[in-house]
Structure formats: structure tokens, C-alpha cells
Design a protein around this motif. Structure first.
Motif, PDB file in Angstrom:
ATOM      1  N   ASN A  27       0.850  -1.178   0.000  1.00  0.00           N
ATOM      2  CA  ASN A  27       0.000   0.000   0.000  1.00  0.00           C
ATOM      3  C   ASN A  27       0.895   1.240   0.000  1.00  0.00           C
ATOM      4  O   ASN A  27       2.106   1.134  -0.123  1.00  0.00           O
ATOM      5  CB  ASN A  27      -0.981  -0.038   1.169  1.00  0.00           C
ATOM      6  N   THR A  29       2.093   3.115   2.126  1.00  0.00           N
ATOM      7  CA  THR A  29       3.169   3.303   3.105  1.00  0.00           C
ATOM      8  C   THR A  29       4.237   2.230   2.966  1.00  0.00           C
ATOM      9  O   THR A  29       5.181   2.217   3.718  1.00  0.00           O
ATOM     10  CB  THR A  29       2.615   3.251   4.545  1.00  0.00           C
ATOM     11  N   SER A  30       4.086   1.330   2.018  1.00  0.00           N
ATOM     12  CA  SER A  30       5.045   0.233   1.973  1.00  0.00           C
ATOM     13  C   SER A  30       6.086   0.380   0.866  1.00  0.00           C
ATOM     14  O   SER A  30       6.735  -0.581   0.509  1.00  0.00           O
ATOM     15  CB  SER A  30       4.313  -1.104   1.862  1.00  0.00           C
TER      16      SER A  30
HETATM   17  C1  NAG Z   1      -0.076  -0.235   4.801  1.00  0.00           C
HETATM   18  O1  NAG Z   1       0.975  -1.081   5.169  1.00  0.00           O
HETATM   19  C2  NAG Z   1       1.460  -0.830   6.477  1.00  0.00           C
HETATM   20  C3  NAG Z   1       2.693  -1.701   6.712  1.00  0.00           C
HETATM   21  O2  NAG Z   1       2.826  -2.663   5.741  1.00  0.00           O
HETATM   22  C4  NAG Z   1       0.323  -1.094   7.474  1.00  0.00           C
HETATM   23  O3  NAG Z   1       0.802  -0.830   8.777  1.00  0.00           O
HETATM   24  C5  NAG Z   1      -0.842  -0.189   7.166  1.00  0.00           C
HETATM   25  O4  NAG Z   1      -1.918  -0.449   8.022  1.00  0.00           O
HETATM   26  C6  NAG Z   1      -1.285  -0.338   5.727  1.00  0.00           C
HETATM   27  N1  NAG Z   1      -2.283   0.697   5.408  1.00  0.00           N
HETATM   28  C7  NAG Z   1      -3.390   0.454   4.711  1.00  0.00           C
HETATM   29  C8  NAG Z   1      -4.263   1.632   4.445  1.00  0.00           C
HETATM   30  O5  NAG Z   1      -3.672  -0.662   4.303  1.00  0.00           O
END
Ligand code: NAG
Ligand code: NAG
Ligand code: NAG
Ligand code: NAG
Ligand code: NAG
Ligand code: NAG
Length: 687
Positions: A27, A29-30
């Protein structure tokens, strides 16, 4: 950077519409995070000699094209009528290069130019989201949009008053691009009568869209995350279908270590083109950011090593004109390659952290790039040779693949690499510190710490790479770690505040900086380095600079001509005040270029102050440090109207050995950098 001169060699198109699904494990943030984070554009200001050069660039060709160069001034993107090819890429390159110049230098005139362009393209964004003037499927190619988007992201960083409208425009554009790509890769792959990219430039550069889209994803994803991800994936997939998957090329098996007409080779032509290669260095890294796949990270290092071993020039660029071949120092390299290499090396260094890659960026910035630009920044050379005894229309076109005999004349064409080098010179580190990685003079203003509460200002006072001292003046509201990158060539006598340096495995020396005002002083120590090449030849470096035999020359200037037709360029392409000229440089009568050297006899000579540099600096005699090297005249055959490849002919000394004058390569437009090695009697070098 202008890329329109190759024979069209189409890879076979075998297209199938593949079902595409969003990767589920990732996503916004990854995205893989860098080892070193670049600062927002505008946070770093140039000082000293580097500022002088950016001011010359602004006063020279780059900063004046907007007023007269028809591919910018009369670009269709801003309501004009001129593009040089269906790629429609000239003014997008200009915008991507001028935005960092405008905000790095803080020059109001250049800011006015880029603001005009920004306003025009955003105000004329089409109802369906397209950025640009093209209205038909046949003319709408995505490639040049990658350049515009890169310019836009930098603009948005530098001028917060424009950020929202830029981000709005980018989101609208991405939605459209995504729809186009879902429709059989429209805008990337040509169908039927599509004319936007019949050769394959865009498909070889699909990853160039990733840098701006990853920026959007991290900073302003809004509710568009899935579409941004999928757009990046579709770009790559389309390129793969066409046959432009750089993962298949950057391997020991596929990479052509030498490439001649007769070399067996199965992959696409796009991989063999120097500018594409310099950009293609970023391909696996762009995918690594999205996937975290360590194999892609390792392959990025592999790509750097393959190029470094087989095609990297002594001055740091890629020997390719426009295709790679071998390491013959007469073959030359396009200026655009040096610009792209500097950017790729800086970018890869931010993710891999390998010290030698930062040295590579500096090597290119201090050697390959300036040697091709005239000292006043009004002209440049299309193809630059490492052994270049003259710069004139050669008697043959056969020396190069594509570039013709006129290619090594200094002439008119844009060049925009230094502003980005400046913008990457300071970076932040994952432990909340700040690092000076490219050691040019400049200052950085940055907020550090979790909540950005630590206001830090660092100023680097130095004449590096001409001098070896750097004095930092630092202010901070709280303590922080400041790092100085110690180049690989610096020896163990290098000190910081009179203490020997202790760099970590990434080449960074850490200084714990207290709150308030402080200073630190770095003294780099090194001695001349002799780098051997095949068949008993060698080149000489001192610090970050390649030294080459200086060749005094006579210069003749004349009206700029079209290198292909060799007719005088039309007036609306050249400066009405006559500042655009072409130059023919020939060695002064009696000047010797045909020498062999004894590199066991080298003397460092300081010819002027290393504290008050001349400006312009990239001019013969201007840099303050030279070398004297024991040398002797030899018979050096001329092949294809230029100096033969050293190591391929017998070396027979003529006459008495003497002390030859070696100067920074970038300052000596005519020069010999790779020379045969001989043993000579002791020569008095103190002359
Ligand atoms: C995106 O990925 C991070 C770590 O992989 C996770 O903590 C987070 O909840 C995710 N966000 C969404 C919107 O899925
Ligand atoms: C996609 O485009 C290619 C190349 O123009 C064409 O051969 C193919 O039939 C197209 N596929 C579809 C499903 O339209
Ligand atoms: C930079 O260093 C030079 C030489 O030590 C000195 O003359 C100059 O005043 C310094 N400049 C600044 C801005 O500190
Ligand atoms: C460091 O300096 C000392 C004293 O000047 C000298 O003897 C030594 O060779 C130097 N070391 C290097 C690696 O240059
Ligand atoms: C530039 O000059 C060429 C040749 O004289 C002409 O065809 C073209 O229309 C001119 N373009 C502009 C924008 O004046
Ligand atoms: C070395 O010399 C041989 C013999 O002249 C030549 O065939 C070969 O190409 C040279 N190698 C290089 C790398 O210049």
C-alpha cells in the motif's frame, strides 16, 4: 538530451491483453525507503564556485532559451507551433531542468520562466485530464509526461503556494493515464497509425513515471492509491510486452561487454543506447521500491558494476555515441549521458548507500559534464572524446555509430545537470541526522527530529574539488548527528578537527553536533592515482578530478549549424544577440598531443590560490592545481581522422623526455586522458 537520431529498429510486437490485479501485499506506506532522503527542492542553496557556475548557466544558454529557442519559446505546450519530433519532449526536458535551477539559485528571472510554463500547462490541462496540447490517440504519448511530472513534483516541493493545484493536476492526469494503459497500453505502445513513438523511446523508459508517482503516493495519495499503484505496474507491463524489460538486460549473460556490428545480440536496441542505459540504471531500483524484492536491489548494483567495468569512461560517463561499443577513448559520449548518469548515481546512492556510487556521481559532475560545456555556458559539445586532440568537423562520419562528423564541434543544444546535483548534495539519514554527500560548497536549511522541531542550518565553505578543505558552520536548536561523506580516494591522513577520520561502512564520518552554533573542519588527504587500462595504458586522477594533457588551441567561432544537414540554423533557433555560436578548436602550431607518459614521475603544482577560485572555472588555466608528468613524444597514428586507440599501436619515443602539463580534464576542451605508459629517465618536473 535530445533523442531523435536513431534508425528505427522496432522490436516485434506481440501483445496480449493481460488481466491485471493490484498487488495485495503493498500500500502507499510500503514503498521501500531510502538510506538517504533528499531534501525538498529549495532547501539547499549553492555557494562559492558552484554558485558561480549556476549563475553562468542562468546567464547562458539554459537561462535564455525561453526567449529565443523555438523548441522552447515556440513550443506547442505553451501555445506555439514547434516540436522537433513526435515525442514532444523538448520543452518538458527544459522544464524538468529549469525548475531546479530556478529554485536552487533563487533567480527571479528563471522563476518567471518556469512559472509561465507551469501556469500555461496547468491552465490548459484538458477536460479528460491530459497534460499537453495533443488531442488524438495517434499523437498522445505518455513518455514526455514523465518529464513534466518530474518537473511538477520539484515545483510543488519548492513553492507551497502551487502545491495543491499541481497535485490536483497530477491526480487527474494519473486517472486518465491509467484508463489509457488499461486499454491495451494506449499512449505507451503504438497501435495502427499511432505516431507518438514509432521507435520505442517511451517503452524503454517506462520506469521514469515511477519517480513522480511514488512521490504522489507517499505525499498526497488522496483516495487514489490503487490507481497510482496500478498505473506504475501497467507502465512496466507494457514495456515488458514490447521487449523492453531491463531485468533481462542487466545480467552477466545478456549484457554485451563489447558491441560491434558483428556482435551477436538478441535483445532490443533500446538497451544499447547510452542515454537509455543511464536512465535504465534506475529501472530495477524503481521496481525495488515498489516490491521490496532484494533481487532487484542486487540487480541495481549489478547494473552499476556492468557499466563500470565495460563502458564507464575515465571521466565518469558512458562511452556511447549513441550506442555503446568498447572502451576506445576516441569513441566519445553524448553530453546528455553525463547528465543522466549524475542523476542516476545520486538516486542509486540514496537507496544503496554505497560510497563508490557517490564518488561516481562526483566523478561525472567534475569531469565528464564540464568538459562538454563551454566555460561561459553558451555552447556545448554533442559528443566528447577522452582523447580529443581537436574539435572540428572530422573528415569522416565513420568514427561513430549515429552521430556524424560534426558531432564533436562545440555548439548549440541544452544542458541542465548541475541544479539536480546541488539538490542532492545534502541528504537526511534514517537516524534523524543530516549528511553532506557531494562535497560542493552550499548550505542546507532543514527541520530534523520527529516533529521537525530541530531547526538546522549547515553551511559548507569549500573550494572542493579544487581544494581539499571544507569548513562547516552549523546552527541547531537541539543536538543532532551530522555526517560527512569521505570519498574512497581519501587516505588515512584525512582529518576532521585535526582528528583522523573514522568513516562507517558507507563512508560517512559522524560528528555529534551540540545545540547552538558550532563549526567543523575537514581536511581531505590524497595523492595522485594512476589507473591502468588495457595494453599498458593509464590515466591519472588526483582527488575527484581526472587530469589530462592540456592542449593549447586556436578557436574559430561561426554561426551555429544544424549538425545533420550542416546548414546554418534558422534564426528563430539561435540567439538574436548572436551569443549562440559554434566553435572549432584546433591545437596551436607546435603543440604536442602525441605523447607517452611515465606515471612513476608526477608532481603536484599549485598555480593559483585554492581559496579564491577563478570564475569561470572550467577554462584552461583557471583551476588552481595542475600536475607535471614525465612524458615523451611518440608517433601516434591518426585513424578515422582522430587519435588511434592507445594500446593498439607500437610506442616509439622520439626525442628527449620532458615535463608535460596535466590539468583538470573538465577545464581542457582539447586533451588526452588515456596514454601509453613507458619508462623514462628522471625528468625535472619543477619547471
Ligand atoms: C499499509 O501497510 C502498512 C505496513 O505494511 C500497514 O501498517 C498499514 O496499516 C497499511 N495501510 C493500509 C491503508 O492498508
Ligand atoms: C493491442 O494492440 C496490439 C498492437 O497494436 C494489437 O495487435 C492487438 O490486437 C491489440 N489487442 C486488443 C485486445 O485490442
Ligand atoms: C570561506 O573560507 C575562506 C577561506 O578560509 C574565507 O576567506 C571566507 O571568508 C569564508 N567564507 C565564509 C562565508 O565563511
Ligand atoms: C600520512 O602522513 C605521514 C606524515 O606526513 C606520511 O608519512 C604518510 O605517508 C601519510 N600517509 C598516507 C596514506 O598518505
Ligand atoms: C522559424 O523559421 C522557420 C524557417 O525560416 C519557419 O519555417 C518557422 O515558421 C519559424 N518559426 C517561428 C516560430 O517563427
Ligand atoms: C590490445 O592490443 C591488441 C593488439 O594490438 C588489440 O587487438 C586489442 O584490441 C587491444 N585491447 C584493447 C582493450 O585496446
Amino acid at each position: 538530451m535530445v533523442t531523435l537520431k536513431l534508425p528505427v529498429i522496432l522490436a516485434a510486437l506481440t501483445l496480449t491483453k493481460t488481466a491485471h490485479s493490484l498487488p495485495t501485499s503493498v500500500n502507499d506506506t510500503s514503498l521501500v525507503q531510502p538510506v538517504y532522503y533528499p531534501l525538498d527542492l529549495g532547501s539547499i542553496k549553492p555557494l562559492g564556485w558552484f554558485k558561480d557556475q549556476l549563475e553562468l548557466e542562468a546567464a547562458g544558454l539554459s537561462g535564455n532559451m525561453f526567449d529565443f529557442y523555438r523548441f522552447v519559446h515556440d513550443s506547442k505546450y505553451i501555445g506555439g507551433s514547434t516540436e522537433y519530433s513526435a515525442l514532444d519532449e523538448a520543452s518538458p526536458y527544459w522544464f524538468n531542468g529549469l525548475v531546479p535551477l530556478a529554485f536552487g539559485l533563487g533567480d527571479g528571472r528563471i522563476r518567471g520562466q518556469v512559472k509561465y510554463y507551469l501556469d500555461y500547462i496547468l491552465d490548459h490541462q484538458q477536460a479528460d485530464g491530459w497534460i499537453g496540447f495533443e488531442t488524438t490517440q495517434a499523437t498522445r504519448g505518455l513518455w514526455a509526461r514523465s518529464l513534466i511530472l518530474m518537473g511538477l513534483t520539484q515545483y510543488a516541493e519548492a513553492d507551497p503556494t502551487q502545491t495543491e493545484r499541481i497535485v490536483d493536476a497530477m491526480h487527474r492526469y494519473v486517472v486518465l493515464a491509467h484508463n489509457m494503459l488499461k486499454n491495451n497500453y494506449t499512449g505507451l505502445l503504438v497501435h495502427g497509425n499511432d505516431a507518438f513513438d514509432t521507435a520505442g523511446w517511451g517503452v524503454g523508459r517506462t520506469h521514469e513515471m515511477h519517480i513522480p508517482l511514488q512521490w504522489l503516493l507517499e505525499r498526497y495519495p488522496r483516495d487514489n492509491t490503487a490507481i497510482i499503484w496500478e498505473t506504475m505496474d501497467l507502465m512496466i507491463e507494457g514495456g515488458v510486452l514490447w521487449g523492453a524489460d531491463w531485468r533481462t538486460f542487466w545480467t552477466d549473460g545478456a549484457y554485451p561487454k563489447v558491441y560491434y556490428d558483428t556482435t551477436p545480440y538478441d535483445l532490443s536496441w533500446v538497451f544499447l543506447h547510452g542515454v537509455n542505459m543511464a536512465q535504465g540504471l534506475r529501472y530495477t531500483l524503481s521496481l525495488y521500491r515498489n516490491t521490496g524484492d532484494p533481487a532487484l536491489k542486487a540487480q541495481t548494483r549489478k547494473a552499476v558494476d556492468l557499466l563500470a567495468t565495460y563502458h564507464r569512461s575515465l571521466a565518469g560517463t558512458i562511452l556511447a555515441d549513441e550506442y555503446i561499443s568498447d572502451l576506445n577513448p576516441s569513441r566519445g559520449a553524448e553530453l546528455c549521458i553525463a547528465a543522466e548518469v549524475m542523476f542516476s548515481a545520486a538516486y542509486i546512492h540514496q537507496y544503496l548507500g554505497h560510497n563508490d556510487i557517490a564518488d561516481w556521481a562526483e566523478q561525472t559532475a567534475f569531469n565528464a559534464f564540464p568538459v562538454s560545456v563551454s566555460a561561459d555556458w553558451w555552447s556545448h559539445q554533442y559528443v566528447q572524446q577522452e582523447n580529443q586532440p581537436w574539435s572540428r568537423n572530422l573528415a569522416t562520419d565513420d568514427l561513430w555509430w549515429d552521430v556524424n562528423s560534426y558531432g564533436n564541434v562545440f555548439g548549440l543544444e541544452p544542458n541542465y545537470a548541475y541544479p539536480k546535483f546541488l539538490a542532492n548534495s545534502f541528504v537526511t539519514t534514517s537516524d534523524g541526522g543530516l549528511a553532506h554527500v557531494f562535497l560542493i560548497p552550499g548550505s542546507a536549511a532543514v527541520s530534523l527530529g520527529k516533529d521537525g522541531a530541530n531547526t538546522v542550518f549547515v553551511s559548507a565553505n569549500t573550494t572542493y574539488p579544487f581544494g581539499n578543505t571544507i569548513t562547516y558552520t552549523i546552527s541547531a536548536t537541539s543536538p543532532f548527528s551530522f555526517y560527512v561523506r569521505i570519498p574512497m580516494w581519501a587516505d588515512s591522513n584525512t582529518t576532521i578537527d585535526a582528528m583522523n577520520v573514522a568513516p562507517n561502512d558507507k563512508g560517512l564520518h559522524k560528528i555529534e553536533v551540540p545545540a547552538g552554533e558550532s563549526t567543523a573542519s575537514v581536511q581531505l588527504s590524497t595523492s595522485p592515482r594512476v589507473v591502468p587500462r588495457a595494453n599498458n595504458t593509464a590515466a591519472i586522477y588526483y582527488g575527484a578530478i581526472l587530469y589530462a594533457l592540456a592542449i593549447d588551441y586556436d578557436e574559430v567561432s561561426f554561426a551555429p549549424i544544424n549538425y545533420r544537414s550542416e546548414e546554418v540554423l534558422v534564426a528563430n533557433t539561435t540567439d538574436p544577440l548572436g551569443r549562440t555560436k559554434d566553435f572549432r578548436l584546433t591545437p596551436k602550431a607546435g603543440t604536442t598531443w602525441n605523447i607517452a607518459i611515465d606515471p612513476s614521475q608526477i608532481e603536484v603544482v599549485q598555480t593559483s590560490s585554492t581559496e579564491n577560485l577563478n570564475n569561470p572555472i572550467w577554462e584552461l588555466g583557471a583551476p588552481p592545481v595542475e600536475l607535471r608528468v614525465a612524458a615523451v613524444e611518440i608517433d601516434w597514428p591518426v585513424v578515422l581522422d582522430t587519435a588511434a586507440d592507445p594500446g593498439t599501436f607500437d610506442v616509439t619515443p622520439k626525442g628527449e623526455p620532458f615535463a608535460a602539463r596535466f590539468v583538470p580534464y573538465g577545464s581542457s576542451k582539447l586533451h588526452m586522458a588515456l596514454l601509453p605508459v613507458v619508462r623514462l629517465d628522471q625528468v625535472d618536473l619543477q619547471v
